[in-house]
Design a protein around this motif. Structure first.
Motif, PDB file in Angstrom:
ATOM      1  N   SER A 120     -31.388 -14.048   3.394  1.00  0.00           N
ATOM      2  CA  SER A 120     -32.408 -13.529   4.485  1.00  0.00           C
ATOM      3  C   SER A 120     -33.713 -14.873   4.201  1.00  0.00           C
ATOM      4  CB  SER A 120     -33.004 -12.559   4.019  1.00  0.00           C
ATOM      5  OG  SER A 120     -34.140 -11.880   5.726  1.00  0.00           O
ATOM      6  N   SER A 121     -34.545 -14.538   5.316  1.00  0.00           N
ATOM      7  CA  SER A 121     -35.473 -15.747   5.199  1.00  0.00           C
ATOM      8  C   SER A 121     -36.814 -15.601   6.105  1.00  0.00           C
ATOM      9  CB  SER A 121     -35.125 -16.665   6.219  1.00  0.00           C
ATOM     10  OG  SER A 121     -36.287 -17.836   7.024  1.00  0.00           O
ATOM     11  N   CYS A 122     -37.768 -15.747   4.503  1.00  0.00           N
ATOM     12  CA  CYS A 122     -38.945 -15.843   5.253  1.00  0.00           C
ATOM     13  C   CYS A 122     -39.953 -15.318   6.287  1.00  0.00           C
ATOM     14  CB  CYS A 122     -40.337 -16.582   4.375  1.00  0.00           C
ATOM     15  SG  CYS A 122     -40.119 -15.587   2.743  1.00  0.00           S
ATOM     16  N   SER A 123     -39.141 -16.763   7.317  1.00  0.00           N
ATOM     17  CA  SER A 123     -39.244 -16.568   8.824  1.00  0.00           C
ATOM     18  C   SER A 123     -39.461 -15.390   9.199  1.00  0.00           C
ATOM     19  CB  SER A 123     -38.247 -18.114   9.486  1.00  0.00           C
ATOM     20  OG  SER A 123     -36.579 -17.508   9.162  1.00  0.00           O
ATOM     21  N   ILE A 124     -38.787 -14.577   9.228  1.00  0.00           N
ATOM     22  CA  ILE A 124     -38.996 -13.396   9.795  1.00  0.00           C
ATOM     23  C   ILE A 124     -40.018 -12.580   9.773  1.00  0.00           C
ATOM     24  CG2 ILE A 124     -36.269 -12.800   8.942  1.00  0.00           C
ATOM     25  CD1 ILE A 124     -38.106 -10.588   6.929  1.00  0.00           C
ATOM     26  N   TYR A 125     -41.221 -13.406   8.882  1.00  0.00           N
ATOM     27  CA  TYR A 125     -42.979 -13.124   9.153  1.00  0.00           C
ATOM     28  C   TYR A 125     -43.377 -13.075  11.121  1.00  0.00           C
ATOM     29  CZ  TYR A 125     -42.512 -10.689   4.982  1.00  0.00           C
ATOM     30  OH  TYR A 125     -41.725 -10.056   3.932  1.00  0.00           O
ATOM     31  N   GLY A 126     -42.662 -14.585  11.065  1.00  0.00           N
ATOM     32  CA  GLY A 126     -43.110 -15.128  12.672  1.00  0.00           C
ATOM     33  C   GLY A 126     -44.520 -15.581  12.023  1.00  0.00           C
ATOM     34  N   VAL A 127     -45.118 -15.504  12.757  1.00  0.00           N
ATOM     35  CA  VAL A 127     -46.843 -16.987  13.155  1.00  0.00           C
ATOM     36  C   VAL A 127     -47.490 -15.793  12.664  1.00  0.00           C
ATOM     37  CG1 VAL A 127     -48.740 -16.848  14.577  1.00  0.00           C
ATOM     38  CG2 VAL A 127     -46.165 -17.775  15.253  1.00  0.00           C
ATOM     39  N   ALA A 128     -47.919 -15.886  11.210  1.00  0.00           N
ATOM     40  CA  ALA A 128     -48.188 -15.089  10.361  1.00  0.00           C
ATOM     41  C   ALA A 128     -50.271 -15.521   9.387  1.00  0.00           C
ATOM     42  CB  ALA A 128     -47.239 -14.368   9.814  1.00  0.00           C
ATOM     43  N   LEU A 129     -50.592 -15.494  11.075  1.00  0.00           N
ATOM     44  CA  LEU A 129     -51.915 -15.641  10.109  1.00  0.00           C
ATOM     45  C   LEU A 129     -52.951 -14.834   9.278  1.00  0.00           C
ATOM     46  CD1 LEU A 129     -53.585 -17.429  13.302  1.00  0.00           C
ATOM     47  CD2 LEU A 129     -52.596 -19.135  11.225  1.00  0.00           C
ATOM     48  N   GLY A 130     -54.035 -15.337   8.219  1.00  0.00           N
ATOM     49  CA  GLY A 130     -54.443 -14.164   7.239  1.00  0.00           C
ATOM     50  C   GLY A 130     -54.345 -14.074   6.468  1.00  0.00           C
ATOM     51  N   PRO A 131     -53.936 -13.101   5.296  1.00  0.00           N
ATOM     52  CA  PRO A 131     -53.488 -13.166   3.736  1.00  0.00           C
ATOM     53  C   PRO A 131     -52.275 -13.680   3.921  1.00  0.00           C
ATOM     54  CG  PRO A 131     -53.902 -11.195   5.003  1.00  0.00           C
ATOM     55  CD  PRO A 131     -54.238 -12.101   5.428  1.00  0.00           C
ATOM     56  N   PRO A 132     -51.633 -13.784   1.860  1.00  0.00           N
ATOM     57  CA  PRO A 132     -50.010 -13.630   2.400  1.00  0.00           C
ATOM     58  C   PRO A 132     -49.284 -12.312   2.828  1.00  0.00           C
ATOM     59  CG  PRO A 132     -51.207 -14.510   0.450  1.00  0.00           C
ATOM     60  CD  PRO A 132     -52.028 -13.902   0.901  1.00  0.00           C
ATOM     61  N   ARG A 133     -48.005 -12.620   3.410  1.00  0.00           N
ATOM     62  CA  ARG A 133     -47.127 -11.077   4.259  1.00  0.00           C
ATOM     63  C   ARG A 133     -46.225 -10.957   3.033  1.00  0.00           C
ATOM     64  NH1 ARG A 133     -50.801 -11.995   7.443  1.00  0.00           N
ATOM     65  NH2 ARG A 133     -49.736 -11.790   9.514  1.00  0.00           N
ATOM     66  N   SER A 134     -46.783  -9.316   2.458  1.00  0.00           N
ATOM     67  CA  SER A 134     -45.787  -8.590   1.345  1.00  0.00           C
ATOM     68  C   SER A 134     -44.548  -8.389   2.396  1.00  0.00           C
ATOM     69  CB  SER A 134     -46.279  -7.997   0.949  1.00  0.00           C
ATOM     70  OG  SER A 134     -46.431  -6.585   1.601  1.00  0.00           O
ATOM     71  N   GLU A 135     -43.816  -7.537   1.461  1.00  0.00           N
ATOM     72  CA  GLU A 135     -42.237  -6.616   2.742  1.00  0.00           C
ATOM     73  C   GLU A 135     -43.373  -5.750   3.371  1.00  0.00           C
ATOM     74  OE1 GLU A 135     -41.132  -8.777  -0.857  1.00  0.00           O
ATOM     75  OE2 GLU A 135     -42.631  -7.863  -1.073  1.00  0.00           O
ATOM     76  N   ALA A 136     -43.994  -5.040   2.872  1.00  0.00           N
ATOM     77  CA  ALA A 136     -44.636  -4.025   3.642  1.00  0.00           C
ATOM     78  C   ALA A 136     -45.646  -4.623   4.799  1.00  0.00           C
ATOM     79  CB  ALA A 136     -45.205  -3.342   2.654  1.00  0.00           C
ATOM     80  N   ASP A 137     -45.671  -5.637   5.280  1.00  0.00           N
ATOM     81  CA  ASP A 137     -45.972  -5.939   6.277  1.00  0.00           C
ATOM     82  C   ASP A 137     -44.811  -6.259   7.341  1.00  0.00           C
ATOM     83  OD1 ASP A 137     -48.947  -6.757   5.539  1.00  0.00           O
ATOM     84  OD2 ASP A 137     -47.476  -8.107   4.218  1.00  0.00           O
ATOM     85  N   PRO A 138     -45.318  -5.823   8.068  1.00  0.00           N
ATOM     86  CA  PRO A 138     -44.704  -5.630   9.093  1.00  0.00           C
ATOM     87  C   PRO A 138     -43.954  -6.935   9.870  1.00  0.00           C
ATOM     88  CG  PRO A 138     -46.816  -5.774  10.787  1.00  0.00           C
ATOM     89  CD  PRO A 138     -46.771  -5.506   9.197  1.00  0.00           C
ATOM     90  N   VAL A 139     -42.790  -7.964  10.603  1.00  0.00           N
ATOM     91  CA  VAL A 139     -42.059  -9.150  10.740  1.00  0.00           C
ATOM     92  C   VAL A 139     -42.252  -8.863  11.886  1.00  0.00           C
ATOM     93  CG1 VAL A 139     -40.294  -8.375   8.218  1.00  0.00           C
ATOM     94  CG2 VAL A 139     -39.440  -7.267  10.993  1.00  0.00           C
ATOM     95  N   ALA A 140     -42.561 -10.123  12.736  1.00  0.00           N
ATOM     96  CA  ALA A 140     -42.453 -10.642  13.891  1.00  0.00           C
ATOM     97  C   ALA A 140     -41.502 -12.223  14.386  1.00  0.00           C
ATOM     98  CB  ALA A 140     -44.401 -10.761  13.996  1.00  0.00           C
ATOM     99  N   PRO A 141     -40.543 -11.277  14.047  1.00  0.00           N
ATOM    100  CA  PRO A 141     -39.724 -13.067  14.358  1.00  0.00           C
ATOM    101  C   PRO A 141     -40.164 -13.331  15.907  1.00  0.00           C
ATOM    102  CG  PRO A 141     -38.200 -11.091  14.642  1.00  0.00           C
ATOM    103  CD  PRO A 141     -39.324 -10.579  14.172  1.00  0.00           C
ATOM    104  N   ILE A 142     -39.817 -14.698  15.820  1.00  0.00           N
ATOM    105  CA  ILE A 142     -39.848 -15.544  17.501  1.00  0.00           C
ATOM    106  C   ILE A 142     -38.505 -16.538  17.306  1.00  0.00           C
ATOM    107  CG2 ILE A 142     -42.350 -15.270  17.109  1.00  0.00           C
ATOM    108  CD1 ILE A 142     -42.803 -18.151  16.095  1.00  0.00           C
ATOM    109  N   THR A 143     -38.361 -16.871  16.495  1.00  0.00           N
ATOM    110  CA  THR A 143     -37.000 -17.108  17.094  1.00  0.00           C
ATOM    111  C   THR A 143     -35.458 -16.538  17.090  1.00  0.00           C
ATOM    112  OG1 THR A 143     -36.597 -18.200  14.941  1.00  0.00           O
ATOM    113  CG2 THR A 143     -37.850 -19.278  15.918  1.00  0.00           C
TER     114      THR A 143
END
Length: 348
Positions: A120-143
């Motif tokens: 899979s890919s960390c690109s699933i987090y999409g535009v993710a400003l702020g602190p580093p994204r963990s697996e508990a954070d929501p995903v926001a795929p844009i492509t």
């Protein structure tokens, strides 16, 4: 062990095959690939498939369910593998990256496969400003590419049974391979430095990108093919990379320029801030896979690509439209009527 590596004839596959063969000399390794990029060898002294007991050729969309009988583990690397290709072949991206992945995993579970590994890919987090994204954070795929990856993860999570399923959310790949790609940020910068003597960063250079060398991707996959349900759960999605490999684009470019003497670096400091920026938290992977952590540093990845390109006598300033860019290869197959628009081989 008996392991099937699907999509082994791409950028990551040769490193995975080599690592599994080194780690498990008594294992039986098979490959399955559609051979889009089989000819795109880059400085390899011999075929990377030499480590395999057998190489099968075929489309992942039509891989027979019966073929999965007898395997201990299945590694699913096959993909329409970046955003430009995903945009050009959106429906095929869904078919290959998502639908075929889930279908094969269901068949593997029924066939008694113990471990299924999905790239899979960390690109699933999409535009993710702020602190580093963990697996508990929501995903926001844009492509289309990112949507296909999270779609596959969701489908895999619905598979019942005993098969241990690991989705490795990889950072952005980099580093040298027997089938090198230059349509990746670090590799692109190295190619620019060697062929043009300059690196131009069109943004202000502030965006963050997590990187992982292909050698470290292979190390993570070796962990996943052996993972037990007690270590992370039967179905697991985990960020695969290292906190120390979260880099700003300007720092990647500067490191490449420093490694290639005489390279000039131009950063458009007046450009608007690029929102495509994200850092990733790899703490879970560090806790679950302490013996399979990334080892390759930023400078080691850079030097590896420099050395590999120099062995090839690389000097092409138009490399972005060469066989070292995956979209160019697919478009060439279509123009020469080897592939149809649905990326199935023409019968001629």
């Amino acid at each position: 062990m008996k392991i099937l590596i699907i999509g082994n004839m791409g950028y990551v596959g040769p490193m995975v095959v080599r690592e599994l063969a080194r780690r498990h000399p008594d294992a039986i390794l098979h490959g399955y690939d559609n051979a889009y990029f089989a000819h795109c060898l880059t400085g390899a002294a011999c075929l990377p498939e030499r480590h395999l007991e057998q190489q099968f050729l075929g489309d992942i969309r039509t891989l027979p369910d019966a073929m999965l009988e007898g395997y201990t583990a299945v590694v699913q690397l096959a993909a329409i593998s970046n955003d430009p290709m995903g945009n050009r072949f959106a429906s095929v991206t869904t078919e290959v990256n998502q639908d075929a992945t889930v279908r094969i995993a269901r068949a593997a579970s029924k066939a008694g496969v113990k471990n299924f590994v999905f790239a899979s890919s960390c690109s699933i987090y999409g535009v993710a400003l702020g602190p580093p994204r963990s697996e508990a954070d929501p995903v926001a795929p844009i492509t289309a590419y990112a949507r296909s990856k999270i779609g596959a993860e969701e489908g895999l999570a619905d598979i019942s049974g005993d098969m241990v399923i690991t989705s490795l959310r990889f950072a952005t790949a980099c580093g040298m391979s027997d089938r090198l790609r230059l349509d990746l940020v670090l590799n692109d910068f190295v190619a620019c430095a060697l062929s043009q003597g300059c690196i131009t960063v069109l943004s202000d250079g502030s965006p963050w990108r997590p990187l992982i060398d292909v050698a470290d991707m292979a190390r993570a996959i070796d962990w996943a093919v052996q993972r037990t349900a007690e270590n992370g759960g039967r179905v697991l999605s985990v960020n695969a990379g290292s906190d120390t490999r979260n880099h700003q684009v300007r720092d990647i470019a500067a490191a490449v320029a420093a490694a290639v003497p005489g390279t000039t670096l131009s950063i458009n400091t007046e450009a608007p801030v690029d929102s495509r920026s994200y850092q990733v938290d790899f703490g879970l992977f560090r806790r679950l896979a302490p013996e399979h952590q990334p080892r390759v540093t930023l400078m080691q990845s850079i030097i590896g690509v420099i050395s590999g390109l120099q062995r090839m006598n690389f000097s092409d300033p138009q490399f972005r439209t060469s066989s070292l860019a995956r979209l160019t290869v697919l478009q060439g197959h279509i123009e020469e009527e080897r592939l149809c628009e649905n990326l199935k081989w023409q019968v001629r």
